[in-house]
Scaffold this motif. Structure first.
Motif, PDB file in Angstrom:
ATOM      1  N   ARG A  18       9.172 -30.684 -23.378  1.00  0.00           N
ATOM      2  CA  ARG A  18       8.426 -30.693 -22.122  1.00  0.00           C
ATOM      3  C   ARG A  18       7.584 -29.430 -21.933  1.00  0.00           C
ATOM      4  O   ARG A  18       6.879 -29.313 -20.936  1.00  0.00           O
ATOM      5  N   GLY A  19       7.714 -28.520 -22.863  1.00  0.00           N
ATOM      6  CA  GLY A  19       6.941 -27.288 -22.754  1.00  0.00           C
ATOM      7  C   GLY A  19       7.543 -26.266 -21.817  1.00  0.00           C
ATOM      8  O   GLY A  19       6.886 -25.270 -21.486  1.00  0.00           O
ATOM      9  N   ASP A  20       8.794 -26.469 -21.399  1.00  0.00           N
ATOM     10  CA  ASP A  20       9.394 -25.557 -20.428  1.00  0.00           C
ATOM     11  C   ASP A  20      10.246 -24.468 -21.050  1.00  0.00           C
ATOM     12  O   ASP A  20      10.771 -23.603 -20.343  1.00  0.00           O
ATOM     13  N   SER A  21      10.391 -24.511 -22.361  1.00  0.00           N
ATOM     14  CA  SER A  21      11.104 -23.453 -23.067  1.00  0.00           C
ATOM     15  C   SER A  21      10.317 -23.079 -24.315  1.00  0.00           C
ATOM     16  O   SER A  21       9.724 -23.950 -24.955  1.00  0.00           O
ATOM     17  N   ALA A  22      10.327 -21.805 -24.636  1.00  0.00           N
ATOM     18  CA  ALA A  22       9.603 -21.339 -25.821  1.00  0.00           C
ATOM     19  C   ALA A  22      10.327 -20.148 -26.436  1.00  0.00           C
ATOM     20  O   ALA A  22      10.983 -19.368 -25.737  1.00  0.00           O
ATOM     21  N   TYR A  23      10.187 -20.054 -27.732  1.00  0.00           N
ATOM     22  CA  TYR A  23      10.768 -18.944 -28.499  1.00  0.00           C
ATOM     23  C   TYR A  23       9.627 -18.257 -29.256  1.00  0.00           C
ATOM     24  O   TYR A  23       8.709 -18.926 -29.737  1.00  0.00           O
ATOM     25  N   TYR A  24       9.718 -16.932 -29.360  1.00  0.00           N
ATOM     26  CA  TYR A  24       8.751 -16.170 -30.141  1.00  0.00           C
ATOM     27  C   TYR A  24       9.498 -15.198 -31.044  1.00  0.00           C
ATOM     28  O   TYR A  24      10.439 -14.521 -30.603  1.00  0.00           O
ATOM     29  N   ALA A  25       9.073 -15.113 -32.282  1.00  0.00           N
ATOM     30  CA  ALA A  25       9.604 -14.077 -33.158  1.00  0.00           C
ATOM     31  C   ALA A  25       9.209 -12.716 -32.579  1.00  0.00           C
ATOM     32  O   ALA A  25       8.181 -12.592 -31.897  1.00  0.00           O
ATOM     33  N   ASP A  26      10.008 -11.729 -32.843  1.00  0.00           N
ATOM     34  CA  ASP A  26       9.846 -10.427 -32.191  1.00  0.00           C
ATOM     35  C   ASP A  26       8.434  -9.859 -32.340  1.00  0.00           C
ATOM     36  O   ASP A  26       7.854  -9.343 -31.374  1.00  0.00           O
ATOM     37  N   SER A  27       7.866  -9.929 -33.512  1.00  0.00           N
ATOM     38  CA  SER A  27       6.565  -9.298 -33.736  1.00  0.00           C
ATOM     39  C   SER A  27       5.419 -10.046 -33.062  1.00  0.00           C
ATOM     40  O   SER A  27       4.296  -9.540 -32.998  1.00  0.00           O
ATOM     41  N   MET A  28       5.677 -11.241 -32.538  1.00  0.00           N
ATOM     42  CA  MET A  28       4.651 -12.036 -31.878  1.00  0.00           C
ATOM     43  C   MET A  28       4.744 -11.950 -30.356  1.00  0.00           C
ATOM     44  O   MET A  28       3.796 -12.340 -29.674  1.00  0.00           O
ATOM     45  N   LYS A  29       5.850 -11.467 -29.861  1.00  0.00           N
ATOM     46  CA  LYS A  29       6.029 -11.418 -28.407  1.00  0.00           C
ATOM     47  C   LYS A  29       4.940 -10.590 -27.759  1.00  0.00           C
ATOM     48  O   LYS A  29       4.631  -9.487 -28.204  1.00  0.00           O
ATOM     49  N   GLY A  30       4.358 -11.131 -26.695  1.00  0.00           N
ATOM     50  CA  GLY A  30       3.316 -10.429 -25.975  1.00  0.00           C
ATOM     51  C   GLY A  30       1.931 -10.595 -26.566  1.00  0.00           C
ATOM     52  O   GLY A  30       0.944 -10.215 -25.938  1.00  0.00           O
ATOM     53  N   ARG A  31       1.838 -11.139 -27.772  1.00  0.00           N
ATOM     54  CA  ARG A  31       0.534 -11.339 -28.420  1.00  0.00           C
ATOM     55  C   ARG A  31       0.201 -12.808 -28.607  1.00  0.00           C
ATOM     56  O   ARG A  31      -0.965 -13.205 -28.509  1.00  0.00           O
ATOM     57  N   PHE A  32       1.206 -13.627 -28.910  1.00  0.00           N
ATOM     58  CA  PHE A  32       0.997 -15.042 -29.187  1.00  0.00           C
ATOM     59  C   PHE A  32       1.537 -15.877 -28.029  1.00  0.00           C
ATOM     60  O   PHE A  32       2.543 -15.519 -27.414  1.00  0.00           O
ATOM     61  N   THR A  33       0.892 -17.028 -27.793  1.00  0.00           N
ATOM     62  CA  THR A  33       1.353 -17.959 -26.779  1.00  0.00           C
ATOM     63  C   THR A  33       1.267 -19.372 -27.314  1.00  0.00           C
ATOM     64  O   THR A  33       0.204 -19.799 -27.783  1.00  0.00           O
ATOM     65  N   ILE A  34       2.376 -20.091 -27.225  1.00  0.00           N
ATOM     66  CA  ILE A  34       2.394 -21.494 -27.622  1.00  0.00           C
ATOM     67  C   ILE A  34       2.305 -22.353 -26.370  1.00  0.00           C
ATOM     68  O   ILE A  34       2.862 -22.006 -25.328  1.00  0.00           O
ATOM     69  N   SER A  35       1.611 -23.462 -26.491  1.00  0.00           N
ATOM     70  CA  SER A  35       1.525 -24.416 -25.388  1.00  0.00           C
ATOM     71  C   SER A  35       1.334 -25.801 -25.969  1.00  0.00           C
ATOM     72  O   SER A  35       1.020 -25.947 -27.148  1.00  0.00           O
TER      73      SER A  35
END
Length: 123
Positions: free
Chosen positions: A54-71
């Protein structure tokens, strides 16, 4: 089997941005989690990010946090990856994948993969 087609890769300077898209065939796209993975030259494939059905949860690898966004847009059978502040170490082939469940970050739990799109970041 779901067919996944990525687009949006290319060559960009360090600090720049790219937006990847992945369009899925079939009518069950909205029932499954999706993920983006990448493989750099000489390295194994690693997870970049994942999003729930549903797009209400997302995970990011540490080096991508704050730079990448999934939708995702379930009406368009499409998942996106917005990549900002790109670094030379982000250079890789990026793959879109469909999970077997509503949300997972386990690479082995993805059963459909796109052909990949090349992202090259020049320093």
């Amino acid at each position: 089997q779901v067919e996944l087609v990525e687009s949006g890769g290319g060559l960009v300077q360090a600090g720049g941005s790219l937006r990847l898209s992945c369009v899925a065939s079939g009518r069950t796209f909205s029932a499954y989690g999706m993920g983006w993975f990448r493989q750099a030259p000489g390295k194994g494939r690693e997870i970049v990010t994942a999003i729930s059905w549903r797009g209400d949860s997302a995970y990011y690898a540490d080096s991508m946090k704050g730079r990448f966004t999934i939708s995702r847009d379930n009406a368009k059978n499409t998942v996106y990856l917005q990549m900002n502040n790109l670094r030379a170490e982000d250079t890789a082939i990026y793959y879109c994948a469909k999970a077997r469940s509503i949300y997972t970050i386990a690479q082995g739990a993805y059963d459909s993969w796109g052909q990949g799109t090349q992202v090259t970041v020049s320093s």
